[in-house]
Write a protein that holds these residues in place. Structure first.
Motif, PDB file in Angstrom:
ATOM      1  N   LYS A  13       0.780  -1.235   0.000  1.00 17.39           N
ATOM      2  CA  LYS A  13       0.000   0.000   0.000  1.00 17.39           C
ATOM      3  C   LYS A  13       0.813   1.287   0.000  1.00 17.39           C
ATOM      4  CE  LYS A  13      -3.771  -2.328   0.038  1.00 17.39           C
ATOM      5  NZ  LYS A  13      -4.520  -2.459  -1.202  1.00 17.39           N
ATOM      6  N   HIS A  82      -7.786  -0.336  -2.037  1.00 16.31           N
ATOM      7  CA  HIS A  82      -6.933   0.823  -1.762  1.00 16.31           C
ATOM      8  C   HIS A  82      -7.768   2.033  -1.343  1.00 16.31           C
ATOM      9  CE1 HIS A  82      -3.163   2.954  -1.834  1.00 16.31           C
ATOM     10  NE2 HIS A  82      -3.723   3.929  -2.523  1.00 16.31           N
ATOM     11  N   VAL A  85      -7.443   3.019   2.244  1.00 19.52           N
ATOM     12  CA  VAL A  85      -6.260   3.831   2.565  1.00 19.52           C
ATOM     13  C   VAL A  85      -6.538   5.290   2.237  1.00 19.52           C
ATOM     14  CG1 VAL A  85      -3.825   4.209   2.034  1.00 19.52           C
ATOM     15  CG2 VAL A  85      -4.698   1.891   2.187  1.00 19.52           C
ATOM     16  N   MET A  95      -0.004   6.499   8.135  1.00 20.68           N
ATOM     17  CA  MET A  95       0.105   5.170   7.532  1.00 20.68           C
ATOM     18  C   MET A  95       0.142   4.095   8.612  1.00 20.68           C
ATOM     19  SD  MET A  95      -0.280   5.428   4.399  1.00 20.68           S
ATOM     20  CE  MET A  95       0.218   3.985   3.522  1.00 20.68           C
ATOM     21  N   ILE A  98      -3.379   3.623   9.781  1.00 24.02           N
ATOM     22  CA  ILE A  98      -4.141   2.843   8.792  1.00 24.02           C
ATOM     23  C   ILE A  98      -3.825   1.363   8.954  1.00 24.02           C
ATOM     24  CG2 ILE A  98      -4.424   2.404   6.325  1.00 24.02           C
ATOM     25  CD1 ILE A  98      -3.829   5.423   5.905  1.00 24.02           C
TER      26      ILE A  98
END
Length: 194
Positions: A13, A82, A85, A95, A98
């Protein structure tokens, strides 16, 4: 599990320079058998003073197993949209946030799979402990069973051998039984298209 899941999230990712090349190099490492690197591994572990210690066995086991676990976790993370995200980024999440709040809770089956696989790989390992541990008091079960003399064994010794082999399989069975629900969920995930 920690190293594989964090690295898999990064490879799946996150965008960074050399991501594809680094991932391919790690996959090439899968083609290198452990037996082919025994001599340099022994020299390295001996040089840094970890021969005859549990850490000296654990570190190579982690290094050899993490690539397979990384592959499994990256494939799992690639299956998560995705858009999650992007939505979390718009909400101001980092990040790591997440990864911690979204991806890990969605990865129970994949984490259980890599936990069972890494346990079984490590539990059944014979070559590295045999190479790096020389004190019989520190032998893992797989190595300790090999100490029994197989020639001219009496019936009692054969019984002891079989009892040891059965005891050796019990932890693997227990790990499987406790994670069976997650493993079955991981196998059936994506089997039915909605």
């Amino acid at each position: 599990m920690i190293i594989a899941s964090v690295a898999a999230f990064a490879f799946s990712k996150m965008q960074f320079r050399g991501r594809t090349v680094l991932y391919r190099v790690l996959l090439i490492c899968l083609a290198v058998p452990v037996a082919s690197v025994v001599t340099p591994l022994f020299a390295t572990i001996n040089t840094i003073g970890l021969r005859g210690t549990y850490i000296g066995v654990i570190l190579p086991l982690v290094a050899f197993n993490v690539v397979v676990m990384l592959l499994l976790m990256r494939n799992h993370f690639d299956g998560i949209p995705h858009e999650l995200v992007e939505a979390a980024t718009l909400d101001g999440s980092s990040m790591f946030g997440i990864f911690w709040r979204i991806f890990l809770p969605l990865s129970g089956a994949a984490l259980a799979t890599i936990a069972v696989l890494s346990f079984v790989y490590s539990w059944n390992e014979y070559l590295l402990p045999n190479l790096l541990i020389s004190d019989p008091g520190m032998y893992p079960v797989t190595q300790a069973i090999s100490l029994l003399q197989f020639e001219r064994m009496s019936q009692e010794q054969i019984g002891q051998l079989y009892a040891g082999l059965i005891l050796m399989t019990i932890p693997s069975v227990i790990v499987y039984l406790f994670s069976q629900r997650y493993l079955q969920a991981g196998i059936t995930a994506g089997a039915v298209k909605s």
